[in-house]
Design an enzyme around this catalytic site. Structure first.
Site, PDB file in Angstrom:
ATOM      1  N   SER A 108      24.767 -24.274-126.520  1.00 40.07           N
ATOM      2  CA  SER A 108      25.011 -22.921-126.027  1.00 40.07           C
ATOM      3  C   SER A 108      26.467 -22.821-125.600  1.00 40.07           C
ATOM      4  O   SER A 108      27.063 -23.813-125.177  1.00 40.07           O
ATOM      5  CB  SER A 108      24.109 -22.656-124.821  1.00 40.07           C
ATOM      6  OG  SER A 108      24.580 -21.545-124.094  1.00 40.07           O
ATOM      7  N   SER A 109      27.028 -21.622-125.680  1.00 41.10           N
ATOM      8  CA  SER A 109      28.427 -21.456-125.273  1.00 41.10           C
ATOM      9  C   SER A 109      28.598 -21.559-123.762  1.00 41.10           C
ATOM     10  O   SER A 109      29.710 -21.688-123.262  1.00 41.10           O
ATOM     11  CB  SER A 109      28.962 -20.106-125.761  1.00 41.10           C
ATOM     12  OG  SER A 109      28.206 -19.054-125.212  1.00 41.10           O
ATOM     13  N   LYS A 141      22.175 -29.070-121.748  1.00 43.10           N
ATOM     14  CA  LYS A 141      22.628 -28.853-123.133  1.00 43.10           C
ATOM     15  C   LYS A 141      23.775 -29.808-123.507  1.00 43.10           C
ATOM     16  O   LYS A 141      23.842 -30.289-124.639  1.00 43.10           O
ATOM     17  CB  LYS A 141      23.052 -27.388-123.336  1.00 43.10           C
ATOM     18  CG  LYS A 141      21.882 -26.432-123.461  1.00 43.10           C
ATOM     19  CD  LYS A 141      21.083 -26.708-124.731  1.00 43.10           C
ATOM     20  CE  LYS A 141      19.967 -25.719-124.953  1.00 43.10           C
ATOM     21  NZ  LYS A 141      19.198 -26.017-126.181  1.00 43.10           N
ATOM     22  N   HIS A 180      18.329 -12.145-120.805  1.00 44.70           N
ATOM     23  CA  HIS A 180      19.791 -12.095-120.817  1.00 44.70           C
ATOM     24  C   HIS A 180      20.252 -10.631-120.772  1.00 44.70           C
ATOM     25  O   HIS A 180      19.449  -9.710-120.927  1.00 44.70           O
ATOM     26  CB  HIS A 180      20.333 -12.775-122.074  1.00 44.70           C
ATOM     27  CG  HIS A 180      20.219 -14.263-122.027  1.00 44.70           C
ATOM     28  ND1 HIS A 180      19.223 -14.961-122.681  1.00 44.70           N
ATOM     29  CD2 HIS A 180      20.966 -15.193-121.393  1.00 44.70           C
ATOM     30  CE1 HIS A 180      19.371 -16.251-122.456  1.00 44.70           C
ATOM     31  NE2 HIS A 180      20.417 -16.424-121.677  1.00 44.70           N
TER      32      HIS A 180
END
Length: 309
Positions: A108-109, A141, A180
């Site tokens: 994930s960013s 992550k 989100h």
């Protein structure tokens, strides 16, 4: 991957996993295996090992994860850390133990430092403190991404990692407690329109800049990379374009056809000021996104109206 290769999509019912399933089916892959969470608990090492021993998949897309927005991440950090680390550890180890040819791990960013130079290059990973609100998820992550690299280094495996930007599209989570920003806004504007509400409240100041990628573009990218990318370095996946939350809210308002006002609740957190990925390394592999934001919002809204209860 051959069209009859045995492919396991972990997390096939989520936003990302379901998009990967659609893409594989469109491309004519015929031997896809899946398990629901009820059928297989990936946080259990015993269950995961038993599944891999029995099924022996050749390719694995690791999209299974516990995910959520700022509120959920802030409220349940122990769950986000534990569940994600267990899933990754079990699936990566079982993939090695039972001879998986290639694995693609979805990071994930949000794993990048909070105050990264923009746009964010892959090498900025682990160069500064993380955003506190989703630190637990980010650390989990990062552990998965690093584990792929360590297995490659020690055992000569072919496990690749990608860092997608903010995603949206069909099968998103529209629960206002755990969703989100994109999904929450789409639902809020839709319900405000139906209920003739005078205004929609948006968290924060509206000034943070965010990049959004349609999940079908992500699925297209990961299937492409599974077939065309073997480097040990992780890859950003995004559009290379960003927009303010205020602009996003305005665009969603227009597409939904809501006539009321937008109010910003500045007592709520903004999160990171800007998060734009550098996608030059991705473009160098020969892949580029196809779905622009307006078109993506329109198709997602059509899906939402027909499918969300």
């Amino acid at each position: 991957m051959n069209k009859d290769s045995k492919i396991y999509v972990a997390g096939h019912r989520g936003l990302v996993g379901s998009a990967i399933m659609r893409k594989l089916q469109q491309e004519g892959y015929t031997n896809i295996i899946t398990r629901t969470h009820k059928e297989l608990d990936l946080t259990s090492q015993a269950q995961t090992q038993e599944f891999f021993e029995k099924e022996k998949p050749e390719y694995v897309f690791l999209a299974a994860a516990k995910v959520g927005g700022i509120h959920a991440n802030n409220t349940y950090p122990a769950d986000f850390a534990y569940i994600n680390i267990m899933i990754e550890s079990n699936v990566i180890k079982a993939s090695y133990d039972y001879g998986v040819k290639k694995l693609l791990f979805l990071g994930s960013s949000c794993i990048y430092p909070k105050l990264c130079p923009q746009p964010i290059k892959e090498e900025y990973l682990l160069t500064g403190p993380l955003e506190k609100t989703n630190e637990a998820y980010a650390i989990a992550k990062i552990a998965g991404l690093k584990m792929c690299q360590y297995f490659n280094r020690q055992y000569g495996t072919k496990y690749i990692s990608v860092m997608p930007t903010n995603l949206y599209g069909p099968n998103d989570n529209f629960d206002l407690e755990t969703s989100h920003a994109f999904a929450a806004l789409l639902r809020k504007f839709h319900e405000a329109k139906i209920n003739n509400k005078p205004y929609v409240e948006v968290w924060g100041t509206g000034t943070p800049r965010r990049e959004f990628l349609h999940v079908d573009d992500l699925a297209d990218a990961v299937v492409y990379l599974m077939n065309n990318y073997d480097e040990n370095e992780p890859l950003n996946i995004g559009t290379g374009k960003d927009i303010t939350i205020k602009e996003l809210a305005g665009l969603i308002k227009e597409i939904v056809g809501y006539e009321g006002e937008i109010k910003f609740d500045t007592t709520k957190p903004d999160g990171t000021p800007r998060k734009l990925l550098d996608v030059s390394r991705l473009h160098a592999t020969g892949w580029k996104h196809k779905i622009e934001l307006r078109e993506g919002i329109q198709s997602t809204y059509e899906w939402f109206k027909g499918n969300w209860k």
